[in-house]
Design an enzyme around this catalytic site. Structure first.
Site, PDB file in Angstrom:
ATOM      1  N   LYS A 118      10.922   0.560   4.799  1.00 24.98           N
ATOM      2  CA  LYS A 118       9.554   0.919   4.397  1.00 24.98           C
ATOM      3  C   LYS A 118       8.585  -0.212   4.729  1.00 24.98           C
ATOM      4  CE  LYS A 118      10.380  -0.774  -0.312  1.00 24.98           C
ATOM      5  NZ  LYS A 118      10.824  -0.384  -1.669  1.00 24.98           N
ATOM      6  N   ARG A 160       8.406   4.710 -13.508  1.00 19.99           N
ATOM      7  CA  ARG A 160       7.500   4.849 -12.376  1.00 19.99           C
ATOM      8  C   ARG A 160       7.596   6.292 -11.882  1.00 19.99           C
ATOM      9  NH1 ARG A 160       8.060   0.779  -7.275  1.00 19.99           N
ATOM     10  NH2 ARG A 160       9.985   1.952  -6.950  1.00 19.99           N
ATOM     11  N   TYR A 201     -15.749 -22.748   2.598  1.00 18.73           N
ATOM     12  CA  TYR A 201     -16.666 -22.025   1.710  1.00 18.73           C
ATOM     13  C   TYR A 201     -16.583 -22.528   0.276  1.00 18.73           C
ATOM     14  CZ  TYR A 201     -17.128 -18.469   5.384  1.00 18.73           C
ATOM     15  OH  TYR A 201     -17.379 -17.804   6.556  1.00 18.73           O
ATOM     16  N   MET A 212     -11.493 -15.902   6.348  1.00 15.43           N
ATOM     17  CA  MET A 212     -10.990 -14.646   6.894  1.00 15.43           C
ATOM     18  C   MET A 212     -10.107 -14.887   8.127  1.00 15.43           C
ATOM     19  SD  MET A 212     -13.110 -11.285   8.182  1.00 15.43           S
ATOM     20  CE  MET A 212     -13.717 -10.749   6.601  1.00 15.43           C
TER      21      MET A 212
HETATM   22  C1  LIG Z   1      12.112  -0.877  -1.907  1.00 15.84           C
HETATM   23  C2  LIG Z   1      13.196  -0.069  -2.498  1.00 15.84           C
HETATM   24  C3  LIG Z   1      14.533  -0.465  -2.367  1.00 15.84           C
HETATM   25  C4  LIG Z   1      14.941  -1.787  -1.756  1.00 15.84           C
HETATM   26  O1  LIG Z   1      14.646  -2.816  -2.648  1.00 15.84           O
HETATM   27  P1  LIG Z   1      15.035  -4.327  -2.282  1.00 15.84           P
HETATM   28  O2  LIG Z   1      14.747  -5.118  -3.497  1.00 15.84           O
HETATM   29  O3  LIG Z   1      14.170  -4.724  -1.139  1.00 15.84           O
HETATM   30  O4  LIG Z   1      16.466  -4.320  -1.924  1.00 15.84           O
HETATM   31  C5  LIG Z   1      15.515   0.392  -2.825  1.00 15.84           C
HETATM   32  N1  LIG Z   1      15.181   1.558  -3.424  1.00 15.84           N
HETATM   33  C6  LIG Z   1      13.904   1.949  -3.597  1.00 15.84           C
HETATM   34  C7  LIG Z   1      13.604   3.228  -4.264  1.00 15.84           C
HETATM   35  C8  LIG Z   1      12.879   1.154  -3.145  1.00 15.84           C
HETATM   36  O5  LIG Z   1      11.606   1.538  -3.315  1.00 15.84           O
END
Ligand SMILES: *Cc1c(COP(=O)(O)O)cnc(C)c1O
Length: 380
Positions: A50, A144, A271, A319
């Protein structure tokens, strides 16, 4: 070649004039998968890719993991799943995120596995009639996404009875599997297995993220798969994990010194004039800033490595640039020259965990936060 689903130009070398680059060590990624598989025993690995493979470039990650025989991928969103299909992935891809009902046709279009994590989407899937493979998520403590323990068995039974629905697995997600204290995680496993027992029909299960993979054998042994992300990229999500695992950093984030100047004692840099030279100083300007994804929290707190030595970031991160103090004009920093490589993290001299600490964040957030301006380049 650009592809329409890409959020960023695929790796095609560096455009002329690019100073800031994320260099991706594919051999380290390969070795990390080996380490992950050692922890997994014989349990298959779903590689979590992801967020553009935690910012490492999903095209690199998919290439390495496919070469190594990984046949399951996990992503967060439907477009990320579609991107894997555009890259030629033909094996199962699970989208972790809860779909909105109107996204259901896209799961069929791209052949993605669907997360069912609530009654509303379960009802929609049952009504929809399109063939779909689902992974049913149970809420065990993360709060969640997920079906409540009390409602899960009935929903699972109805989905299993629907001819157009293939129930691939039951799963849950840990809130604190990377902690030193694993009581909460163990409680989650107990709650989860209670639901699994209530359902009875021998449904495959999965729940291990990186933390659980390393610390909780009960989340690994006898399960259908494990779902690590961070470890594959050489990242640990906590100190206890960082101390236990032997994974190699995959990303080295670098930029270059583009200007060197002298700042008189009492003069300020950047800045808001938040840093003032307490002595005549040689200051280097580096061509990277928060628009590249560098944390602005590094202002007056972070450090970089140039020619193997650490130098503090002074003044606010801008930036597109930031400044580092090379010390007095006659000091050790005098060797630093325009064009020198500046390392933000990765490699041996500065870890992502250390760099993250300076920004009050965790190691995953640094590579994952890099923007499209930063090319991800395979190390040669
Ligand atoms: C991101 C995620 C993982 C992997 O988590 P890590 O800590 O990077 O191993 C596994 N399951 C779900 C549902 C996730 O969102």
């Amino acid at each position: 070649m650009s592809d329409p689903l890409s959020m960023r130009q695929p790796d095609s070398g560096t455009a002329p004039g690019t100073s800031t680059r994320a260099i991706i060590d594919l051999e380290a990624m390969r070795a990390n998968l080996g380490e992950v598989r050692r922890y997994a025993g014989g349990v298959p690995v779903m590689a979590v890719v992801k967020a553009d493979a935690y910012g490492h470039g999903v095209e690199h990650a998919v290439r390495v993991f496919q070469e190594e025989g990984v046949t399951m991928f996990g992503v967060a969103t439907v477009p990320e799943g579609a991107r894997l299909r555009a890259l030629g992935v033909e094996t199962p891809v699970l989208v972790f995120g809860q779909p909105l009902v109107e996204y259901l046709p896209l799961y069929e279009k791209y052949g993605l596995d669907l997360t069912v994590a609530g009654e509303e989407i379960a009802e929609a899937v049952l009504r929809d009639g399109r063939p779909v493979r689902v992974h049913i998520k149970v809420e065990t403590g993360m709060h969640r996404l997920g079906l409540a323990i009390s409602e899960a068995p009935a929903v699972v039974a109805r989905l299993m009875a629907a001819p157009h629905v293939e129930v691939a697995a039951l799963w849950t997600h840990f809130a604190a599997s990377d902690a030193a204290d694993l009581r909460y995680a163990r409680q989650q496993i107990e709650r989860f297995d209670e639901v699994v027992r209530a359902i009875g029909a021998g449904v495959p299960t999965h729940l291990a993220n990186s933390g659980a993979l390393v610390q909780l054998p009960a989340a690994v042994e006898g399960r259908a798969l494990v779902r690590p992300g961070g470890l594959l990229y050489g990242l640990a999500s906590s100190d206890p994990l960082e101390r236990q695992v032997r994974v190699r950093p995959v990303m080295r984030l670098v930029s270059r010194v583009v200007h060197i100047h002298h700042v008189a004692s009492g003069e300020s840099v950047s800045y808001g004039c938040t840093w003032r030279a307490s002595r005549p100083s040689r200051v280097a300007t580096v061509a990277a800033g928060y628009a590249d994804g560098l944390p602005r929290q590094w202002s007056n707190r972070g450090h970089v490595s140039i020619r193997g030595r650490r130098y503090p970031i002074v003044g606010r991160v801008c930036m597109d640039m930031l400044m580092v103090d090379l010390g007095t004009p006659a000091g050790t920093g005098q060797a630093v020259a325009t064009g020198d490589e500046v390392v933000f993290f990765g490699g041996s001299d500065l870890s992502a965990a250390q760099a993250a600490e300076w920004a009050d964040t965790m190691a995953y957030a640094l590579p994952a936060g890099l923007t499209n301006r930063v090319p991800r380049i395979a190390a040669t």
